[in-house]
Design an enzyme around this catalytic site. Structure first.
Site, PDB file in Angstrom:
ATOM      1  N   LYS A  10      35.888 -28.020 -21.211  1.00 46.80           N
ATOM      2  CA  LYS A  10      36.373 -27.102 -22.241  1.00 46.80           C
ATOM      3  C   LYS A  10      36.950 -27.880 -23.438  1.00 46.80           C
ATOM      4  O   LYS A  10      37.169 -29.096 -23.354  1.00 46.80           O
ATOM      5  CB  LYS A  10      37.419 -26.172 -21.617  1.00 46.80           C
ATOM      6  CG  LYS A  10      36.834 -25.214 -20.573  1.00 46.80           C
ATOM      7  CD  LYS A  10      37.940 -24.375 -19.917  1.00 46.80           C
ATOM      8  CE  LYS A  10      37.373 -23.350 -18.941  1.00 46.80           C
ATOM      9  NZ  LYS A  10      38.456 -22.591 -18.265  1.00 46.80           N
ATOM     10  N   TYR A  50      31.704 -15.218 -20.394  1.00 47.12           N
ATOM     11  CA  TYR A  50      32.853 -14.678 -19.669  1.00 47.12           C
ATOM     12  C   TYR A  50      32.783 -13.156 -19.589  1.00 47.12           C
ATOM     13  O   TYR A  50      33.810 -12.475 -19.655  1.00 47.12           O
ATOM     14  CB  TYR A  50      34.158 -15.134 -20.341  1.00 47.12           C
ATOM     15  CG  TYR A  50      34.590 -16.532 -19.937  1.00 47.12           C
ATOM     16  CD1 TYR A  50      34.735 -16.898 -18.606  1.00 47.12           C
ATOM     17  CD2 TYR A  50      34.887 -17.485 -20.909  1.00 47.12           C
ATOM     18  CE1 TYR A  50      35.155 -18.167 -18.240  1.00 47.12           C
ATOM     19  CE2 TYR A  50      35.301 -18.770 -20.556  1.00 47.12           C
ATOM     20  CZ  TYR A  50      35.437 -19.091 -19.213  1.00 47.12           C
ATOM     21  OH  TYR A  50      35.861 -20.359 -18.853  1.00 47.12           O
ATOM     22  N   PHE A  58      43.863 -10.811 -21.004  1.00 48.46           N
ATOM     23  CA  PHE A  58      43.918 -12.183 -21.523  1.00 48.46           C
ATOM     24  C   PHE A  58      42.655 -12.590 -22.280  1.00 48.46           C
ATOM     25  O   PHE A  58      42.559 -13.706 -22.755  1.00 48.46           O
ATOM     26  CB  PHE A  58      44.220 -13.173 -20.382  1.00 48.46           C
ATOM     27  CG  PHE A  58      43.149 -13.277 -19.319  1.00 48.46           C
ATOM     28  CD1 PHE A  58      42.032 -14.077 -19.503  1.00 48.46           C
ATOM     29  CD2 PHE A  58      43.265 -12.564 -18.122  1.00 48.46           C
ATOM     30  CE1 PHE A  58      41.042 -14.178 -18.525  1.00 48.46           C
ATOM     31  CE2 PHE A  58      42.287 -12.655 -17.134  1.00 48.46           C
ATOM     32  CZ  PHE A  58      41.170 -13.467 -17.345  1.00 48.46           C
ATOM     33  N   ARG A  86      33.951 -26.678  -7.398  1.00 46.62           N
ATOM     34  CA  ARG A  86      35.131 -25.796  -7.501  1.00 46.62           C
ATOM     35  C   ARG A  86      36.336 -26.462  -6.810  1.00 46.62           C
ATOM     36  O   ARG A  86      37.451 -26.425  -7.319  1.00 46.62           O
ATOM     37  CB  ARG A  86      34.865 -24.440  -6.828  1.00 46.62           C
ATOM     38  CG  ARG A  86      33.887 -23.557  -7.549  1.00 46.62           C
ATOM     39  CD  ARG A  86      34.436 -22.939  -8.806  1.00 46.62           C
ATOM     40  NE  ARG A  86      35.438 -21.921  -8.592  1.00 46.62           N
ATOM     41  CZ  ARG A  86      35.899 -21.111  -9.542  1.00 46.62           C
ATOM     42  NH1 ARG A  86      35.431 -21.195 -10.783  1.00 46.62           N
ATOM     43  NH2 ARG A  86      36.828 -20.223  -9.288  1.00 46.62           N
ATOM     44  N   THR A  92      42.735 -22.234 -10.595  1.00 46.12           N
ATOM     45  CA  THR A  92      42.703 -21.802 -12.001  1.00 46.12           C
ATOM     46  C   THR A  92      44.009 -22.150 -12.724  1.00 46.12           C
ATOM     47  O   THR A  92      44.007 -22.559 -13.885  1.00 46.12           O
ATOM     48  CB  THR A  92      42.488 -20.267 -12.069  1.00 46.12           C
ATOM     49  OG1 THR A  92      41.297 -19.942 -11.359  1.00 46.12           O
ATOM     50  CG2 THR A  92      42.407 -19.781 -13.500  1.00 46.12           C
ATOM     51  N   ARG A 103      42.268 -30.241 -12.403  1.00 45.26           N
ATOM     52  CA  ARG A 103      43.337 -29.461 -13.049  1.00 45.26           C
ATOM     53  C   ARG A 103      44.717 -29.919 -12.566  1.00 45.26           C
ATOM     54  O   ARG A 103      45.679 -29.910 -13.332  1.00 45.26           O
ATOM     55  CB  ARG A 103      43.119 -27.981 -12.764  1.00 45.26           C
ATOM     56  CG  ARG A 103      41.920 -27.399 -13.536  1.00 45.26           C
ATOM     57  CD  ARG A 103      41.436 -26.112 -12.925  1.00 45.26           C
ATOM     58  NE  ARG A 103      40.468 -25.393 -13.755  1.00 45.26           N
ATOM     59  CZ  ARG A 103      39.824 -24.304 -13.352  1.00 45.26           C
ATOM     60  NH1 ARG A 103      40.046 -23.817 -12.146  1.00 45.26           N
ATOM     61  NH2 ARG A 103      38.964 -23.702 -14.147  1.00 45.26           N
ATOM     62  N   ASN A 123      42.868 -25.248 -18.876  1.00 43.56           N
ATOM     63  CA  ASN A 123      42.657 -25.891 -17.574  1.00 43.56           C
ATOM     64  C   ASN A 123      41.401 -26.769 -17.531  1.00 43.56           C
ATOM     65  O   ASN A 123      40.829 -26.995 -16.467  1.00 43.56           O
ATOM     66  CB  ASN A 123      42.656 -24.839 -16.460  1.00 43.56           C
ATOM     67  CG  ASN A 123      41.647 -23.739 -16.720  1.00 43.56           C
ATOM     68  OD1 ASN A 123      40.822 -23.856 -17.624  1.00 43.56           O
ATOM     69  ND2 ASN A 123      41.693 -22.685 -15.937  1.00 43.56           N
ATOM     70  N   HIS A 126      35.363 -25.438 -16.677  1.00 41.99           N
ATOM     71  CA  HIS A 126      34.788 -24.245 -16.059  1.00 41.99           C
ATOM     72  C   HIS A 126      33.794 -24.712 -15.017  1.00 41.99           C
ATOM     73  O   HIS A 126      33.085 -25.692 -15.232  1.00 41.99           O
ATOM     74  CB  HIS A 126      34.047 -23.381 -17.081  1.00 41.99           C
ATOM     75  CG  HIS A 126      33.083 -22.419 -16.430  1.00 41.99           C
ATOM     76  ND1 HIS A 126      33.497 -21.254 -15.837  1.00 41.99           N
ATOM     77  CD2 HIS A 126      31.744 -22.497 -16.232  1.00 41.99           C
ATOM     78  CE1 HIS A 126      32.436 -20.642 -15.302  1.00 41.99           C
ATOM     79  NE2 HIS A 126      31.357 -21.373 -15.533  1.00 41.99           N
ATOM     80  N   GLU A 137      24.229 -18.612 -15.052  1.00 40.53           N
ATOM     81  CA  GLU A 137      24.876 -19.412 -16.104  1.00 40.53           C
ATOM     82  C   GLU A 137      23.976 -20.557 -16.568  1.00 40.53           C
ATOM     83  O   GLU A 137      23.926 -20.865 -17.758  1.00 40.53           O
ATOM     84  CB  GLU A 137      26.215 -19.959 -15.597  1.00 40.53           C
ATOM     85  CG  GLU A 137      27.259 -18.854 -15.438  1.00 40.53           C
ATOM     86  CD  GLU A 137      28.594 -19.361 -14.886  1.00 40.53           C
ATOM     87  OE1 GLU A 137      28.713 -20.570 -14.579  1.00 40.53           O
ATOM     88  OE2 GLU A 137      29.519 -18.538 -14.759  1.00 40.53           O
TER      89      GLU A 137
END
Ligand code: ATP
Ligand code: MG
Length: 159
Positions: A10, A50, A58, A86, A92, A103, A123, A126, A137
């Site tokens: 990100k 998203y 949010f 993940r 998250t 993270r 964070n 993704h 995706e």
């Protein structure tokens, strides 16, 4: 089972110069880079990516975050790639992410902090949540020509 997954480094990861550090971890784990490109997405594409969050409170802050600078989009392949990536990304909420995760090691935000400031949780990464999500995706972010099949030397041991 060998799987492909999509990750995005990100805008905070790109701006903090953490792309190499993060990618290094996935390469060391035995995941193979199939495709990679830098993209600065607009609001329309952000809403597509998203989609599941567009109606949430949010979302405005998430939209602002993910469109605030370029992201590095990467397709990784490997055994159980979706779950492994993940796991390596961490929770998250960085405040809750364990040390040793991306993270947990490189980010600090909490839901409280983000809510108070009216910003998205920053964070760094993704990662597709499921194999089905990963398939959709990858199609959204990459054309077939942008993905490459080749044999990595370490596949003798990671497959
Ligand atoms: P990602 O989809 O980016 O991999 P994730 O699957 O861990 O993250 P999601 O629940 O899909 O988490 O949320 C997408 C992103 O939206 C989060 O990574 C975070 O940047 C932001 N976000 C999620 N929940 C909140 C919240 N309550 N407040 C602020 N930002 C949030
Ligand atoms: Mg998600």
């Amino acid at each position: 089972m060998t799987q492909k997954t999509l990750i995005l480094l990100k805008p905070d990861a790109v701006e903090r110069g953490l792309c190499g550090e993060i990618l290094h971890r996935f390469e060391r784990a035995g995941l193979k880079i199939m495709g990679m490109k830098m993209v600065w997405i607009d609001k329309v594409f952000a809403a597509k990516h998203y989609d599941a969050h567009v109606k949430k409170d949010f979302y405005k802050s998430l939209e602002e975050y993910i469109t605030s600078g370029p992201v590095l989009a990467i397709v990784l392949e490997g055994v159980s790639a979706v779950t492994i990536v993940r796991k390596m990304g961490g929770d998250t909420e960085p405040k809750k992410s364990l040390p040793g995760t991306i993270r947990g090691d490189f980010a600090v935000h909490s839901y409280d902090y983000a809510d108070n400031k009216g910003i998205s949780i920053k964070n760094l990464i993704h990662a597709s949540g499921t194999a089905k999500e990963a398939e959709a995706e990858i199609k959204m972010w990459f054309s077939d020509e942008e993905l490459h099949s080749y044999e990595a030397v370490h596949e003798k041991h990671t497959r």
